[in-house]
Design a protein around this motif. Structure first.
Motif, PDB file in Angstrom:
ATOM      1  N   LEU A 360       7.123  35.875  68.278  1.00  0.00           N
ATOM      2  CA  LEU A 360       6.202  36.808  67.629  1.00  0.00           C
ATOM      3  C   LEU A 360       5.291  36.028  66.692  1.00  0.00           C
ATOM      4  CD1 LEU A 360       8.664  39.735  66.830  1.00  0.00           C
ATOM      5  CD2 LEU A 360       6.904  39.692  68.591  1.00  0.00           C
ATOM      6  N   ASP A 361       3.994  36.193  66.880  1.00  0.00           N
ATOM      7  CA  ASP A 361       3.005  35.428  66.118  1.00  0.00           C
ATOM      8  C   ASP A 361       2.305  36.346  65.125  1.00  0.00           C
ATOM      9  OD1 ASP A 361       1.243  33.577  65.176  1.00  0.00           O
ATOM     10  OD2 ASP A 361      -0.086  33.653  66.926  1.00  0.00           O
ATOM     11  N   GLU A 362       2.531  36.117  63.840  1.00  0.00           N
ATOM     12  CA  GLU A 362       1.911  36.923  62.790  1.00  0.00           C
ATOM     13  C   GLU A 362       0.677  36.261  62.190  1.00  0.00           C
ATOM     14  OE1 GLU A 362       5.157  37.240  60.146  1.00  0.00           O
ATOM     15  OE2 GLU A 362       6.125  38.906  61.207  1.00  0.00           O
ATOM     16  N   SER A 363       0.375  35.050  62.623  1.00  0.00           N
ATOM     17  CA  SER A 363      -0.704  34.277  62.000  1.00  0.00           C
ATOM     18  C   SER A 363      -2.076  34.952  62.057  1.00  0.00           C
ATOM     19  CB  SER A 363      -0.785  32.887  62.642  1.00  0.00           C
ATOM     20  OG  SER A 363      -1.011  32.983  64.037  1.00  0.00           O
ATOM     21  N   PRO A 364      -2.411  35.749  63.106  1.00  0.00           N
ATOM     22  CA  PRO A 364      -3.740  36.381  63.086  1.00  0.00           C
ATOM     23  C   PRO A 364      -3.959  37.313  61.901  1.00  0.00           C
ATOM     24  CG  PRO A 364      -2.824  36.439  65.308  1.00  0.00           C
ATOM     25  CD  PRO A 364      -1.737  35.962  64.399  1.00  0.00           C
ATOM     26  N   LEU A 365      -2.879  37.831  61.329  1.00  0.00           N
ATOM     27  CA  LEU A 365      -3.003  38.742  60.192  1.00  0.00           C
ATOM     28  C   LEU A 365      -2.903  38.023  58.854  1.00  0.00           C
ATOM     29  CD1 LEU A 365      -0.912  41.880  61.219  1.00  0.00           C
ATOM     30  CD2 LEU A 365      -3.348  41.801  60.797  1.00  0.00           C
ATOM     31  N   LEU A 366      -2.119  36.957  58.798  1.00  0.00           N
ATOM     32  CA  LEU A 366      -1.807  36.312  57.528  1.00  0.00           C
ATOM     33  C   LEU A 366      -2.946  35.428  57.041  1.00  0.00           C
ATOM     34  CD1 LEU A 366       1.909  35.286  58.191  1.00  0.00           C
ATOM     35  CD2 LEU A 366       1.031  37.369  57.128  1.00  0.00           C
ATOM     36  N   LEU A 367      -3.077  35.372  55.740  1.00  0.00           N
ATOM     37  CA  LEU A 367      -4.060  34.479  55.128  1.00  0.00           C
ATOM     38  C   LEU A 367      -3.498  33.069  55.076  1.00  0.00           C
ATOM     39  CD1 LEU A 367      -5.152  36.775  52.178  1.00  0.00           C
ATOM     40  CD2 LEU A 367      -6.625  36.045  54.057  1.00  0.00           C
ATOM     41  N   PRO A 368      -4.316  32.042  55.351  1.00  0.00           N
ATOM     42  CA  PRO A 368      -3.821  30.666  55.265  1.00  0.00           C
ATOM     43  C   PRO A 368      -3.494  30.294  53.829  1.00  0.00           C
ATOM     44  CG  PRO A 368      -6.193  30.698  55.618  1.00  0.00           C
ATOM     45  CD  PRO A 368      -5.724  32.110  55.751  1.00  0.00           C
TER      46      PRO A 368
END
Length: 468
Positions: A360-368
């Motif tokens: 599961l990839d949450e990176s598109p939503l999370l801020l760097p």
């Protein structure tokens, strides 16, 4: 487990709340990186707290009541992801308890219990996205609040004010998130199912729905922002497309459990014995609710797990028929246990180190979390990269880049260039981050403003000469 919650004793309510808090609170306190939607909501609240006017000084399409909530959050807690997550946690709990109380008070089932609230809170814990204080979550609260008013068995001249209140709640839901105005269909069907004087009752509910908009338009007339309100919020085009904020496969994996519970519940409904007329009508209304929720979800500009919060009320309602069916008790308890364990595994997959199996990839939503070249400065971002606002203060009305195109997308028009000049003359940011590649053209057409900025060593970042 199921038999324990098939009661309305206070001890069941206390354990229900403790179970929900035990699932949610550790991860919230542990800390999840902020998301871009949450940051934009915080920026709106911050600008409002600084005294700027929505739609006139802040170009964003966030609904009016939601902006009021974000303003209040900024006044109370400032930029705090923890405060926003805790507020969303409280809102989700309130929704579950309100829905359960309505179902019990109106004798929708053969018995009174806390099973709908239990299912609501467990499935509402399936993803951190449901812990985001979104306009949709705020509006969903008003949809649930409208339910006890729109199912009133009205008679001519008797308690008709309840339908006005129900319409008012639906209007507040639309003022929290505009597409929720579609839930007026649920109100219309409720009038058809329950009211004795259909036309009169429908007009009364419609007046209640329009009342908050009438008050709001009066305010915008006095503040001379009616045109901006209509353009940026009320008359926004309806998007008939599906765009996912994260990979569709991830959304499908996370929604597999709620969908499975819904399907099991709907199959149980088909085998129900004859019931009271009111209960049958209420079930028909919940079918309308379910289809209306799906309509709103799949016509949103952006879809993520958070959008499926609209499905929680119908799933919680229909699940009662499965968990109180004639299936063997051990089967029902096993299904409930599998649902609970699955939610816990999905929520704690990072802590347990099993995300490499779930993928599961949450990176598109999370801020760097990378360091920025400037901090505690005033910034304008020309583009969709909002991470530059994380440690800096936004200035000018151009928060929402899509709405900013009404000016920056028309640089060949005199009026648009003049509007940019006026807005930048009032608030000159110390830095401009040019992700759209517009600075050369802006410096040529508006040298009095953009000519004061010089490129820095970092790509696409320009600094005001006075701030050097």
């Amino acid at each position: 487990m199921i038999s324990y919650f098939r009661s309305i004793l206070p001890s069941r309510l206390i354990l229900l709340v403790l179970l929900f808090v035990a699932i949610q609170l550790p991860l919230i306190l542990w800390g999840i990186p902020g998301t871009a939607p949450e940051l934009l909501h915080m920026l709106v609240g911050e600008r409002l707290a600084d005294g700027f006017t929505m739609y006139h000084d802040i170009y964003d399409n966030t609904a009016p009541f939601s902006t009021l909530v974000y303003w209040l959050m900024d006044v109370l807690a400032g930029r705090s992801f923890l405060a926003y997550r805790l507020a969303a946690l409280a809102l989700l709990l309130v929704q579950a308890l309100l829905l359960n109380a309505t179902l019990n008070r109106h004798n929708v089932y053969a018995s009174k219990d806390y099973l709908p609230a239990l299912v609501y809170l467990i499935l509402g814990s399936i993803s951190f996205e449901l812990n985001m204080l979104t306009p949709l979550l705020i509006g969903n609260t008003f949809i649930i609040l409208s339910l006890p008013y729109i199912i009133t068995l009205s008679k001519e001249g008797f308690d008709n004010n309840r339908l006005f209140v129900g319409g008012f709640m639906l209007g507040m839901a639309a003022l929290s998130y505009l597409p929720l105005a579609v839930f007026l269909l649920v109100g219309i069907f409720a009038v058809v199912f329950f009211a004795s004087s259909t036309f009169r009752s429908m007009l009364l509910m419609l007046c209640g729905f329009l009342f908050p908009y009438a008050v709001l338009l009066t305010y915008y007339l006095y503040t001379n922002t009616t045109q901006e309100f209509l353009e940026m919020h009320l008359l926004r085009p309806w998007h008939l497309r599906v765009a996912f904020l994260r990979p569709p496969a991830d959304v499908a994996k996370l929604m597999a459990i709620p969908v499975a519970v819904l399907l099991l519940s709907l199959m149980s409904v088909a085998s129900l014995p004859q019931r009271l007329v009111f209960q049958v009508k209420f079930q028909q209304l919940m079918w309308v609710w379910l289809f209306t929720s799906l309509l709103v979800i799949f016509t949103r500009p952006e879809i993520s797990v958070a959008t499926f919060v609209l499905l929680l009320p119908p799933i919680a309602y229909f699940s009662q028929f499965f968990f109180t069916s004639r299936q063997k008790p051990w089967v029902l308890n096993l299904v409930m246990l599998v649902m609970l364990v699955s939610v816990l595994v999905l929520r704690y997959r990072q802590v347990l180190g099993i995300n490499r199996f779930l993928l599961l990839d949450e990176s598109p939503l999370l801020l760097p979390e990378q360091a920025l070249p400037m901090q505690d400065a005033t910034v304008l971002v020309l583009g969709n990269d909002v991470r530059y606002y994380m440690q800096n203060k936004p200035v000018t009305p151009y928060l929402n880049w899509e709405l900013a195109q009404r000016h920056f997308g028309r640089l060949d028009e005199y009026q648009a260039v003049f509007e940019i000049y006026q807005n930048l003359s009032k608030e000159m940011p110390a830095y401009i981050v040019d992700k759209a590649g517009l600075m050369p053209e802006l410096q040529y057409k508006l040298p009095a403003v953009f000519g004061k900025y010089r490129a820095t060593g970092d790509e696409a970042i320009y600094r005001l000469e006075d701030s050097i």
